[in-house]
Design an enzyme around this catalytic site. Structure first.
Site, PDB file in Angstrom:
ATOM      1  NE  ARG A  56      -3.707   0.079   0.279  1.00  0.00           N
ATOM      2  CZ  ARG A  56      -4.370  -0.395  -0.770  1.00  0.00           C
ATOM      3  NH1 ARG A  56      -4.230   0.176  -1.940  1.00  0.00           N
ATOM      4  NH2 ARG A  56      -5.138  -1.472  -0.663  1.00  0.00           N
ATOM      5  CD  GLN A  80      -8.319  -3.867  -7.832  1.00  0.00           C
ATOM      6  OE1 GLN A  80      -9.248  -4.129  -8.551  1.00  0.00           O
ATOM      7  NE2 GLN A  80      -8.184  -2.750  -7.178  1.00  0.00           N
ATOM      8  NE  ARG A  85      -1.560  -5.253  -6.963  1.00  0.00           N
ATOM      9  CZ  ARG A  85      -2.514  -4.537  -6.390  1.00  0.00           C
ATOM     10  NH1 ARG A  85      -2.286  -3.279  -6.046  1.00  0.00           N
ATOM     11  NH2 ARG A  85      -3.723  -5.057  -6.166  1.00  0.00           N
ATOM     12  CG  HIS A 164      -1.378   2.045  -8.255  1.00  0.00           C
ATOM     13  ND1 HIS A 164      -1.542   2.842  -7.139  1.00  0.00           N
ATOM     14  CD2 HIS A 164      -2.613   1.618  -8.585  1.00  0.00           C
ATOM     15  CE1 HIS A 164      -2.821   2.876  -6.813  1.00  0.00           C
ATOM     16  NE2 HIS A 164      -3.491   2.154  -7.674  1.00  0.00           N
ATOM     17  CG  ASP A 208     -10.898   5.240  -8.729  1.00  0.00           C
ATOM     18  OD1 ASP A 208     -11.210   4.164  -8.161  1.00  0.00           O
ATOM     19  OD2 ASP A 208      -9.968   5.321  -9.568  1.00  0.00           O
ATOM     20  CD  GLU A 269      -3.127   5.097  -9.872  1.00  0.00           C
ATOM     21  OE1 GLU A 269      -3.581   4.229 -10.637  1.00  0.00           O
ATOM     22  OE2 GLU A 269      -3.673   5.378  -8.788  1.00  0.00           O
TER      23      GLU A 269
HETATM   24  O1  TA6 Z   1      -5.668   3.197  -9.326  1.00  0.00           O
HETATM   25  C1  TA6 Z   1      -6.878   3.421  -8.672  1.00  0.00           C
HETATM   26  C2  TA6 Z   1      -7.443   2.082  -8.214  1.00  0.00           C
HETATM   27  O2  TA6 Z   1      -7.795   1.285  -9.313  1.00  0.00           O
HETATM   28  C3  TA6 Z   1      -8.624   2.352  -7.289  1.00  0.00           C
HETATM   29  O3  TA6 Z   1      -9.843   1.986  -7.905  1.00  0.00           O
HETATM   30  C4  TA6 Z   1      -8.297   1.515  -6.052  1.00  0.00           C
HETATM   31  O4  TA6 Z   1      -8.798   0.207  -6.193  1.00  0.00           O
HETATM   32  C5  TA6 Z   1      -6.774   1.564  -6.084  1.00  0.00           C
HETATM   33  O5  TA6 Z   1      -6.457   1.362  -7.454  1.00  0.00           O
HETATM   34  C6  TA6 Z   1      -6.082   0.618  -5.139  1.00  0.00           C
HETATM   35  O6  TA6 Z   1      -6.197  -0.693  -5.589  1.00  0.00           O
HETATM   36  P1  TA6 Z   1      -5.545  -1.849  -4.660  1.00  0.00           P
HETATM   37  O7  TA6 Z   1      -5.804  -3.132  -5.387  1.00  0.00           O
HETATM   38  O8  TA6 Z   1      -4.075  -1.531  -4.541  1.00  0.00           O
HETATM   39  O9  TA6 Z   1      -6.230  -1.727  -3.332  1.00  0.00           O
END
Ligand code: TA6
Length: 293
Positions: A56, A80, A85, A164, A208, A269
């Site tokens: 994070r 996701q 990563r 990111h 976002d 990003e």
């Molecule tokens: O980059 C923005 C995003 O896609 C947000 O929608 C939020 O989900 C963020 O990334 C963080 O994602 P993560 O999977 O690191 O919690």
């Protein structure tokens, strides 16, 4: 061959990976101190650094999918932001250039990931033959991070990729982002509606957004109190995501600490995330961001 001064040390830069990696690490740039010693990236106090979960903060690398893509069959089963990563990367090498003055000294680190080194589970979810080289280059006034993606297989694959970046700032209420004016964007906080940016971006709640600026060569500048803090120049990475979780989303993330830390960070990003980029067999793609302070 005449040895010239400041010759960079040998560097493994081909997509091939070394036979025996010297060390492995997860792919997130965790910290960046400028020449005055100020930390310029935001990292949560509760960030998991043991590989159990994506970090994070810092600059996590998103590949081969941004977010989740249930309608894109080849990447629909991936977690996701994809597997890059959370994967263990090989350290490929380092090159340095000394400097006569203080302006052009640099150190560059290269890291590699490929089908041969990801987990069996990731391979099952995304079975394509690929190589990634992720480079981090530090100079006195800039940080460059870039990715080279190679299709080592005999069939094309499609991907998304994004850097990111969590920027550290003093007070989100004083922050504005320029360089996105007039850009079309998808507002993920308002039903993924397509909108157009009027003027600078300011943050007064959860934001976002996925921007697709018409002119990709325009620097994106993060200012605070009217003073430029970061300038981001992108190569190939045509999209820009702006994210701040604000109070509720920060509250809901177990690894986001302190909970009011959203006041001290903004994610801007650089990525290729509008649709998917197709990479033909044997082809390579490279994208980079140069962040100047
Ligand atoms: O980059 C923005 C995003 O896609 C947000 O929608 C939020 O989900 C963020 O990334 C963080 O994602 P993560 O999977 O690191 O919690």
């Amino acid at each position: 061959m005449v040895d010239r001064p400041n010759k960079p040390q040998a560097l493994v830069t081909t997509p091939g990976l070394p036979h025996k990696p010297r060390s492995t690490s997860h792919m997130t740039t965790l910290a960046w101190k400028d020449r005055a010693g100020n930390e310029r990236l935001w990292l949560s106090d509760a960030a998991k650094l043991d590989g159990s979960k994506a970090v994070r903060g810092g600059i996590p690398l998103v590949f081969p999918v941004f977010g989740t893509a249930p309608d894109h069959e080849p990447t629909s089963k991936l977690p996701q932001h994809g597997f890059a990563r959370n994967s263990r990367w090989d350290f490929l090498g380092k090159s340095t250039t000394e400097s006569s003055g203080q302006t052009d000294a640099s150190v560059k680190l290269d890291f590699g990931l490929s089908k041969a080194t990801i987990t069996d589970e990731a391979k099952k979810l995304w079975p394509f033959s690929f190589s990634l080289i992720y480079s981090v280059t530090l100079t006195p006034d800039a940080l460059r991070t870039g990715i080279v993606i190679t299709n080592d297989g005999d069939q094309p694959f499609e991907f998304q990729t994004l850097l990111h970046t969590y920027f550290r700032i003093g007070d989100i209420n004083k922050v504005s982002v320029s360089g996105l004016e007039d850009a079309a964007y998808i507002d993920k906080v308002d039903g993924a509606k397509e909108k157009q940016q009027a003027g600078d971006v300011s943050i007064a709640g959860e934001v976002d957004r996925v921007y697709h600026p018409a002119n990709p060569s325009t620097p994106v500048v993060i200012s605070e109190g009217g003073e430029s803090k970061f300038s981001i120049v992108r190569e190939t990475l045509g999209d820009v995501v702006v994210w701040n979780p604000w109070t509720e989303k920060a509250q809901g993330m177990g690894d986001f600490e302190p909970k009011d830390g959203y006041k001290n960070m903004i994610c801007v990003e650089a990525g290729s995330v509008k649709g998917f980029t197709k990479l033909e067999a044997g082809d390579a793609y490279s994208g980079e961001q140069v962040i100047t302070v």
